[in-house]
Design an enzyme around this catalytic site. Structure first.
Site: not given
Length: 163
Positions: A80, A83, A129, A132, A152
């Site tokens: 991510c 984070c 995510c 976060c 996707c």
């Protein structure tokens, strides 16, 4: 509905259909207090680029074929961009032909969260995510075996760490 709102709404639909703009921006970010890693809006804006902020915090979508990560083929892990949590391993990445990095599974189901997304009228499954709350993309039921899923994702929402 006045004419101006109708025309602006029609332009938004055209942008979605055309796929050449950052689409799907909404005024709300993830609800605070829901995720282990949290920052203020000002801290997020300082940490992220404008395009990362639009995607991760405002649920926008980057233009198709705009991310170099779409062509990333090395072994490694996708994280991510908000984070740095590991979210997708390279061995589940495949070329979906859609113009966005696509995966058939996350590194671990606990690394992501999902929710229903009705922004385009028909329901979709949004993926974010779990650490976060950053918006990563959407999950569709047209992926390859063994899961049949296509995660996707927006490349701007990810970073890649080679093995």
């Amino acid at each position: 509905m006045d004419r101006r709102k109708f025309l602006l709404g029609s332009a938004g639909v055209a942008a979605v259909v055309g796929g050449s703009y950052v689409v799907g921006q909404v005024a709300q970010a993830q609800d605070p207090g829901d995720f282990p890693f949290e920052l203020s809006e000002a801290e997020w804006r300082e940490r992220l680029t404008d395009s990362q902020f639009a995607v991760l915090r405002e649920e926008a979508t980057e233009p198709a074929y705009s991310s170099p990560l779409n062509d990333e083929k090395r072994a490694g892990m996708f994280h991510c961009a908000g984070c740095e949590q590991a979210v997708y391993p390279s061995d589940t990445k495949y070329d979906s032909g859609t113009g966005w990095p696509s995966f058939w599974a996350p590194v671990d189901e606990a690394a992501i969260g999902t929710k229903a997304d009705y922004k385009l009228v028909l329901p979709r499954t949004e993926v974010h995510c779990s650490n976060c709350g950053g918006h990563l993309g959407h999950i569709f039921d047209d992926g390859p075996a063994p899961t049949g899923k296509r995660h996707c994702l927006n490349g701007v929402a990810l970073t890649f760490v080679a093995a």
